[in-house]
Write an enzyme that holds these catalytic residues in place. Structure first.
Site, PDB file in Angstrom:
ATOM      1  N   GLY A 105     -37.897  22.853  10.837  1.00 21.93           N
ATOM      2  CA  GLY A 105     -36.744  22.042  10.423  1.00 21.93           C
ATOM      3  C   GLY A 105     -35.763  22.870   9.605  1.00 21.93           C
ATOM      4  N   GLY A 124     -31.796  21.935   8.967  1.00 25.26           N
ATOM      5  CA  GLY A 124     -31.385  20.759   8.200  1.00 25.26           C
ATOM      6  C   GLY A 124     -30.774  21.133   6.855  1.00 25.26           C
ATOM      7  CB  ILE A 169     -35.609  20.379  18.092  1.00 24.71           C
ATOM      8  CG1 ILE A 169     -34.664  19.621  17.163  1.00 24.71           C
ATOM      9  CG2 ILE A 169     -37.042  19.922  17.924  1.00 24.71           C
ATOM     10  CD1 ILE A 169     -34.541  18.154  17.505  1.00 24.71           C
ATOM     11  NE  ARG A 170     -29.940  19.746  18.322  1.00 24.70           N
ATOM     12  CZ  ARG A 170     -30.356  18.728  17.565  1.00 24.70           C
ATOM     13  NH1 ARG A 170     -30.197  18.769  16.252  1.00 24.70           N
ATOM     14  NH2 ARG A 170     -30.925  17.672  18.085  1.00 24.70           N
ATOM     15  CG  ASP A 209     -41.297  18.553  18.933  1.00 20.37           C
ATOM     16  OD1 ASP A 209     -41.425  18.132  17.759  1.00 20.37           O
ATOM     17  OD2 ASP A 209     -41.433  17.829  19.933  1.00 20.37           O
ATOM     18  CE1 TYR A 268     -37.539  10.514   4.331  1.00 19.23           C
ATOM     19  CE2 TYR A 268     -36.697   9.382   2.393  1.00 19.23           C
ATOM     20  CZ  TYR A 268     -37.006  10.560   3.049  1.00 19.23           C
ATOM     21  OH  TYR A 268     -36.768  11.763   2.441  1.00 19.23           O
ATOM     22  CE  LYS A 284     -40.359  12.458   3.339  1.00 13.25           C
ATOM     23  NZ  LYS A 284     -40.730  13.797   3.826  1.00 13.25           N
ATOM     24  CB  ILE A 288     -30.830  17.419  -1.980  1.00 11.18           C
ATOM     25  CG1 ILE A 288     -32.315  17.159  -2.261  1.00 11.18           C
ATOM     26  CG2 ILE A 288     -30.492  18.896  -2.181  1.00 11.18           C
ATOM     27  CD1 ILE A 288     -32.794  17.542  -3.610  1.00 11.18           C
TER      28      ILE A 288
HETATM   29  C1  AKB Z   1     -32.399   9.853   1.549  1.00 11.85           C
HETATM   30  O1  AKB Z   1     -31.413   9.360   0.996  1.00 11.85           O
HETATM   31  O2  AKB Z   1     -33.008   9.322   2.485  1.00 11.85           O
HETATM   32  C2  AKB Z   1     -32.942  11.161   1.009  1.00 11.85           C
HETATM   33  C3  AKB Z   1     -34.018  10.968  -0.006  1.00 11.85           C
HETATM   34  C4  AKB Z   1     -33.712  10.412  -1.332  1.00 11.85           C
HETATM   35  O3  AKB Z   1     -35.145  11.295   0.257  1.00 11.85           O
HETATM   36  N1  AKB Z   1     -31.870  11.936   0.450  1.00 11.85           N
END
Ligand code: AKB
Length: 313
Positions: free
Chosen positions: A9, A12, A36-37, A53, A143, A147, A173
């Site tokens: 990755g 990114g 992946i690219r 991948d 998400y 995590k 970030i």
């Molecule tokens: C998001 O906003 O999804 C990310 C994070 C806080 O993990 N920047």
């Protein structure tokens, strides 16, 4: 210290800058970037690059053997806002890639793993201010669920198989070299580009939404510092709370106004508001500061000056 590093990755937001910093430290040929690219010109020209991948364990293994890799940084992930649109895809990418890399470490193909967690592990029932390392964690996003599950997988592989996996719970970030994609904290990156391009910005969060944030330079330094720390100093194998600054859209806009006096911000909250509202407004990272001496450098004012200077140049 001699290491050969594979970054999954690498194209990114974080991967891009981390790759360049690791190449400067360990030597260009010892840091294999992958995605992946293809990556940007700087990445392709400065060292080895492979198309991988991150969910494909066999291809990762082939590249580990080909380049004699000792450490893997797994940065491929789908972020919070996009994951709400594609829950199954997000779960597949975020979990399959982690389990593949943890297995490769368990099978002794690599010595060390870095995997990022996020403030998204926290949820609406978590204490909002100065959120401690150990607290109520009931994430309400796909998400966040990926995590928190990932954190416990890391801890499990460490406890059960001795895998040296290290992790940080990143706040939002903020970078100027590479834009993020699909996150809830991304407004704090877009705002700088729009301020310079068009002098105004329509924010998808409300003006008083306070979130924990960090400048990319600090995030990259924290990541490398954690990976270089002595094993005995790493006391947390789920993931460390990590903090630098926190602000609202209104506060960042006021800071930008000090440089671009006619800058205007308007607010049009969308579905991302609910995600932001479920996250802490500030983080207590005293464990990271105590265990491996973490210190941040940039505050809102110095970050804003640095970003605008670089974007103008
Ligand atoms: C998001 O906003 O999804 C990310 C994070 C806080 O993990 N920047």
């Amino acid at each position: 210290m001699s290491e050969t590093i594979l970054i999954l990755g690498a194209s990114g937001q974080i991967g891009n800058e981390l790759t360049q910093k690791l190449r400067a430290i360990y030597g260009n040929d010892n840091v294999i970037a992958s995605d992946i690219r293809e990556g940007n010109k700087e990445m392709m020209d400065s060292g080895p690059f492979e198309i991988i991948d991150a969910t494909d364990k066999e291809t990762i293994l082939k590249n580990i053997q080909k380049h004699k890799v000792s450490q893997v940084y797994l940065l491929a992930a789908m972020l919070s806002a996009t994951a709400e649109q594609f829950p199954q895809k997000a779960w597949h990418l975020n979990m399959t890639s982690l389990l593949a890399v943890l297995d490769l470490a368990k099978e002794k193909h690599i010595k060390q793993v870095y995997w990022p967690s996020s403030i998204a592990v926290f949820g609406p029932t978590t204490p909002k201010e100065n959120t401690p390392q150990k607290t109520i964690m009931e994430p309400s996003t796909v998400y966040g669920i990926s995590k928190i599950s990932g954190e416990f997988w890391c801890n499990y592989y460490h406890e059960k198989f001795g895998v040296d996996v290290r992790s940080l719970r990143y706040p939002g970030i903020i970078s100027w070299k590479t834009k993020p994609g699909g996150g809830t904290t991304d407004y704090a990156v877009d705002i700088y580009f729009k301020a310079l391009e068009q002098g105004n910005y329509e924010c998808f969060l409300s003006e008083e939404t306070r979130l924990p944030m960090m400048y990319m330079n600090d995030a990259v330094n924290a990541t490398i510092q954690l990976m270089q720390a002595k094993t005995e100093d790493i006391k947390i194998r789920t993931s460390y709370n990590l903090a630098a600054i926190d602000f609202t859209p209104k506060e960042i806009a006021l800071e930008i106004k000090k440089h671009i006096s006619n800058f205007e911000i308007t607010y049009q909250p969308d579905f991302r508001q609910k995600i932001a509202d479920s996250w802490p407004s500030s983080i207590n990272d005293s464990e990271a500061r105590k265990d491996w001496n973490w210190k941040h450098e940039f505050d809102l004012a110095s970050m804003t000056t640095d970003i605008l200077k670089n974007l103008k140049a």
